[in-house]
Motif scaffolding. Structure first.
Motif, PDB file in Angstrom:
ATOM      1  N   HIS A  79       0.829  -1.205   0.000  1.00 31.55           N
ATOM      2  CA  HIS A  79       0.000   0.000   0.000  1.00 31.55           C
ATOM      3  C   HIS A  79       0.867   1.260   0.000  1.00 31.55           C
ATOM      4  N   ALA A  80       1.944   1.253   0.775  1.00 27.83           N
ATOM      5  CA  ALA A  80       2.856   2.408   0.782  1.00 27.83           C
ATOM      6  C   ALA A  80       3.432   2.626  -0.619  1.00 27.83           C
ATOM      7  N   ALA A  81       3.890   1.556  -1.258  1.00 31.16           N
ATOM      8  CA  ALA A  81       4.473   1.666  -2.599  1.00 31.16           C
ATOM      9  C   ALA A  81       3.435   2.126  -3.618  1.00 31.16           C
ATOM     10  N   ASN A  86       1.474   5.959  -7.428  1.00 29.78           N
ATOM     11  CA  ASN A  86       0.290   6.540  -8.069  1.00 29.78           C
ATOM     12  C   ASN A  86      -0.107   7.897  -7.498  1.00 29.78           C
ATOM     13  N   ASP A  87       0.746   8.468  -6.650  1.00 32.05           N
ATOM     14  CA  ASP A  87       0.589   9.828  -6.137  1.00 32.05           C
ATOM     15  C   ASP A  87      -0.775  10.096  -5.486  1.00 32.05           C
ATOM     16  N   ASP A  90      -4.413   7.760   0.848  1.00 34.00           N
ATOM     17  CA  ASP A  90      -5.752   7.388   1.287  1.00 34.00           C
ATOM     18  C   ASP A  90      -5.734   5.945   1.786  1.00 34.00           C
ATOM     19  N   HIS A  91      -6.703   5.617   2.631  1.00 30.45           N
ATOM     20  CA  HIS A  91      -6.851   4.236   3.094  1.00 30.45           C
ATOM     21  C   HIS A  91      -7.454   3.348   2.010  1.00 30.45           C
ATOM     22  N   VAL A  92      -8.180   3.941   1.094  1.00 32.56           N
ATOM     23  CA  VAL A  92      -8.787   3.189  -0.002  1.00 32.56           C
ATOM     24  C   VAL A  92      -7.876   3.328  -1.224  1.00 32.56           C
ATOM     25  N   SER A  93      -7.428   2.195  -1.746  1.00 27.65           N
ATOM     26  CA  SER A  93      -6.573   2.183  -2.931  1.00 27.65           C
ATOM     27  C   SER A  93      -7.362   2.630  -4.156  1.00 27.65           C
ATOM     28  N   LEU A  94      -6.661   2.991  -5.188  1.00 31.77           N
ATOM     29  CA  LEU A  94      -7.314   3.442  -6.416  1.00 31.77           C
ATOM     30  C   LEU A  94      -8.198   2.359  -7.036  1.00 31.77           C
ATOM     31  N   ASP A  95      -7.909   1.096  -6.725  1.00 30.08           N
ATOM     32  CA  ASP A  95      -8.752  -0.001  -7.221  1.00 30.08           C
ATOM     33  C   ASP A  95      -9.954  -0.276  -6.318  1.00 30.08           C
ATOM     34  N   GLY A  96     -10.116   0.525  -5.255  1.00 32.54           N
ATOM     35  CA  GLY A  96     -11.252   0.376  -4.345  1.00 32.54           C
ATOM     36  C   GLY A  96     -11.001  -0.528  -3.152  1.00 32.54           C
ATOM     37  N   LEU A 153       7.055   1.019   4.416  1.00 34.16           N
ATOM     38  CA  LEU A 153       7.622   2.351   4.245  1.00 34.16           C
ATOM     39  C   LEU A 153       8.150   2.491   2.832  1.00 34.16           C
ATOM     40  N   GLU A 154       7.729   3.564   2.169  1.00 29.64           N
ATOM     41  CA  GLU A 154       8.199   3.866   0.819  1.00 29.64           C
ATOM     42  C   GLU A 154       8.318   5.386   0.698  1.00 29.64           C
TER      43      GLU A 154
END
Length: 165
Positions: A79-81, A86-87, A90-96, A153-154
Protein backbone atom coordinates in the motif's frame (compact mmCIF):
# COMPACT_ATOMS: atom_id res chain seq x y z
CA UNK A 1 2.71 19.26 13.22
CA UNK A 2 4.74 21.03 10.51
CA UNK A 3 3.84 21.53 6.88
CA UNK A 4 4.33 18.58 4.58
CA UNK A 5 3.11 15.98 7.06
CA UNK A 6 -0.05 13.94 6.66
CA UNK A 7 -1.47 11.29 8.93
CA UNK A 8 -4.72 9.41 8.94
CA UNK A 9 -6.17 6.41 10.73
CA UNK A 10 -8.78 3.87 9.86
CA UNK A 11 -10.32 1.92 12.70
CA UNK A 12 -12.10 -1.30 11.80
CA UNK A 13 -15.25 -2.40 13.49
CA UNK A 14 -14.57 -5.23 15.88
CA UNK A 15 -16.55 -8.38 15.17
CA UNK A 16 -17.56 -10.50 18.13
CA UNK A 17 -16.30 -14.00 17.54
CA UNK A 18 -17.64 -15.45 20.77
CA UNK A 19 -20.95 -16.41 19.16
CA UNK A 20 -19.16 -18.75 16.75
CA UNK A 21 -19.33 -22.40 17.63
CA UNK A 22 -16.70 -23.67 15.20
CA UNK A 23 -13.29 -22.48 14.12
CA UNK A 24 -13.35 -21.50 10.45
CA UNK A 25 -10.04 -21.02 8.62
CA UNK A 26 -11.81 -18.91 5.98
CA UNK A 27 -12.33 -16.30 8.69
CA UNK A 28 -8.66 -16.45 9.61
CA UNK A 29 -9.25 -18.21 12.89
CA UNK A 30 -7.14 -21.28 12.23
CA UNK A 31 -3.53 -21.91 13.24
CA UNK A 32 -1.10 -19.02 12.86
CA UNK A 33 1.71 -20.37 10.71
CA UNK A 34 3.66 -17.07 10.97
CA UNK A 35 3.69 -16.91 14.77
CA UNK A 36 7.20 -16.33 16.06
CA UNK A 37 8.65 -15.02 12.76
CA UNK A 38 10.95 -12.11 13.71
CA UNK A 39 10.83 -8.72 12.01
CA UNK A 40 13.63 -8.71 9.39
CA UNK A 41 15.50 -5.76 10.94
CA UNK A 42 18.39 -5.94 8.46
CA UNK A 43 15.95 -5.52 5.55
CA UNK A 44 13.50 -3.03 7.10
CA UNK A 45 15.15 -1.26 10.05
CA UNK A 46 12.69 1.67 10.16
CA UNK A 47 9.66 -0.63 9.94
CA UNK A 48 10.99 -2.86 12.71
CA UNK A 49 11.82 0.31 14.65
CA UNK A 50 8.16 1.34 14.46
CA UNK A 51 7.13 -2.05 15.85
CA UNK A 52 9.59 -1.65 18.73
CA UNK A 53 8.16 1.80 19.52
CA UNK A 54 4.57 0.53 19.24
CA UNK A 55 5.37 -2.21 21.74
CA UNK A 56 7.04 0.28 24.11
CA UNK A 57 3.86 2.39 24.07
CA UNK A 58 1.73 -0.70 24.67
CA UNK A 59 3.97 -1.95 27.50
CA UNK A 60 3.80 1.45 29.22
CA UNK A 61 0.02 0.96 29.40
CA UNK A 62 0.10 -2.68 30.48
CA UNK A 63 -0.86 -4.04 27.05
CA UNK A 64 0.77 -7.09 25.46
CA UNK A 65 3.27 -6.63 22.66
CA UNK A 66 2.15 -7.01 19.05
CA UNK A 67 3.81 -9.77 17.04
CA UNK A 68 5.33 -9.05 13.64
CA UNK A 69 3.35 -10.70 10.86
CA UNK A 70 4.95 -11.05 7.40
CA UNK A 71 1.62 -10.98 5.53
CA UNK A 72 0.54 -7.76 7.27
CA UNK A 73 3.98 -6.32 6.44
CA UNK A 74 3.51 -7.28 2.77
CA UNK A 75 0.09 -5.60 2.74
CA UNK A 76 1.49 -2.46 4.40
CA UNK A 77 4.48 -2.27 2.07
CA UNK A 78 2.36 -2.80 -1.05
CA UNK A 79 0.00 0.00 0.00
CA UNK A 80 2.86 2.41 0.78
CA UNK A 81 4.47 1.67 -2.60
CA UNK A 82 1.15 2.00 -4.43
CA UNK A 83 0.43 5.40 -2.85
CA UNK A 84 3.89 6.67 -3.84
CA UNK A 85 3.79 5.21 -7.34
CA UNK A 86 0.29 6.54 -8.07
CA UNK A 87 0.59 9.83 -6.14
CA UNK A 88 -2.30 9.54 -3.68
CA UNK A 89 -2.72 9.31 0.10
CA UNK A 90 -5.75 7.39 1.29
CA UNK A 91 -6.85 4.24 3.09
CA UNK A 92 -8.79 3.19 0.00
CA UNK A 93 -6.57 2.18 -2.93
CA UNK A 94 -7.31 3.44 -6.42
CA UNK A 95 -8.75 0.00 -7.22
CA UNK A 96 -11.25 0.38 -4.34
CA UNK A 97 -9.56 -2.06 -1.95
CA UNK A 98 -9.20 -1.27 1.74
CA UNK A 99 -6.73 -2.51 4.37
CA UNK A 100 -8.72 -5.68 5.00
CA UNK A 101 -8.79 -6.52 1.28
CA UNK A 102 -5.06 -5.86 1.01
CA UNK A 103 -4.33 -8.04 4.06
CA UNK A 104 -6.37 -10.87 2.54
CA UNK A 105 -4.57 -10.47 -0.81
CA UNK A 106 -1.20 -10.65 0.99
CA UNK A 107 -2.20 -13.99 2.52
CA UNK A 108 -3.03 -12.83 6.06
CA UNK A 109 -4.76 -15.64 7.92
CA UNK A 110 -6.23 -13.48 10.70
CA UNK A 111 -8.71 -10.61 10.99
CA UNK A 112 -7.36 -7.18 9.94
CA UNK A 113 -8.35 -4.70 12.67
CA UNK A 114 -7.06 -1.31 11.52
CA UNK A 115 -4.59 0.78 9.58
CA UNK A 116 -2.57 3.94 10.16
CA UNK A 117 -0.95 5.88 7.34
CA UNK A 118 1.38 8.87 7.43
CA UNK A 119 3.48 10.82 5.00
CA UNK A 120 6.54 13.03 5.34
CA UNK A 121 8.10 11.80 8.57
CA UNK A 122 11.82 10.98 8.31
CA UNK A 123 12.17 8.34 11.04
CA UNK A 124 10.34 5.73 13.07
CA UNK A 125 10.47 8.02 16.12
CA UNK A 126 9.02 10.94 14.16
CA UNK A 127 6.11 8.98 12.69
CA UNK A 128 5.33 7.39 16.06
CA UNK A 129 5.26 10.82 17.70
CA UNK A 130 2.76 11.98 15.06
CA UNK A 131 0.58 8.88 15.43
CA UNK A 132 0.58 8.96 19.22
CA UNK A 133 -0.48 12.64 19.10
CA UNK A 134 -3.66 11.69 17.22
CA UNK A 135 -6.63 10.02 18.93
CA UNK A 136 -7.52 7.64 16.07
CA UNK A 137 -3.93 6.54 15.46
CA UNK A 138 -3.24 6.09 19.16
CA UNK A 139 -6.45 4.05 19.47
CA UNK A 140 -5.24 1.68 16.71
CA UNK A 141 -1.77 1.37 18.26
CA UNK A 142 -3.17 0.64 21.72
CA UNK A 143 -6.14 -1.49 20.68
CA UNK A 144 -6.58 -4.62 22.79
CA UNK A 145 -8.29 -6.15 19.73
CA UNK A 146 -4.95 -6.42 17.89
CA UNK A 147 -2.12 -8.84 18.54
CA UNK A 148 -0.18 -8.61 15.24
CA UNK A 149 1.28 -5.83 13.12
CA UNK A 150 3.03 -5.18 9.82
CA UNK A 151 4.71 -1.96 8.73
CA UNK A 152 5.53 -0.64 5.27
CA UNK A 153 7.62 2.35 4.25
CA UNK A 154 8.20 3.87 0.82
CA UNK A 155 9.77 7.30 0.33
CA UNK A 156 8.49 8.70 3.66
CA UNK A 157 5.05 7.17 3.21
CA UNK A 158 4.32 4.97 6.23
CA UNK A 159 1.67 2.28 6.68
CA UNK A 160 0.83 0.19 9.75
CA UNK A 161 -1.67 -2.65 9.43
CA UNK A 162 -2.97 -4.26 12.59
CA UNK A 163 -4.53 -7.67 12.92
CA UNK A 164 -5.76 -10.33 15.29
CA UNK A 165 -5.05 -14.00 15.09
Amino acid sequence: MGAGYKITALVALTVSLFACHAVDDTLGLGPDSDEGVPCPDAETPEGCGVITLVNQERAARGLPALRFDPALARAAQAHAADMVENDYFDHVSLDGSDFSDRADAAGYQGFATGENIAQGQASAAEVMEAWMSSDGHRRNILSPQSNEIGVGLEQRTWVQVFGQH
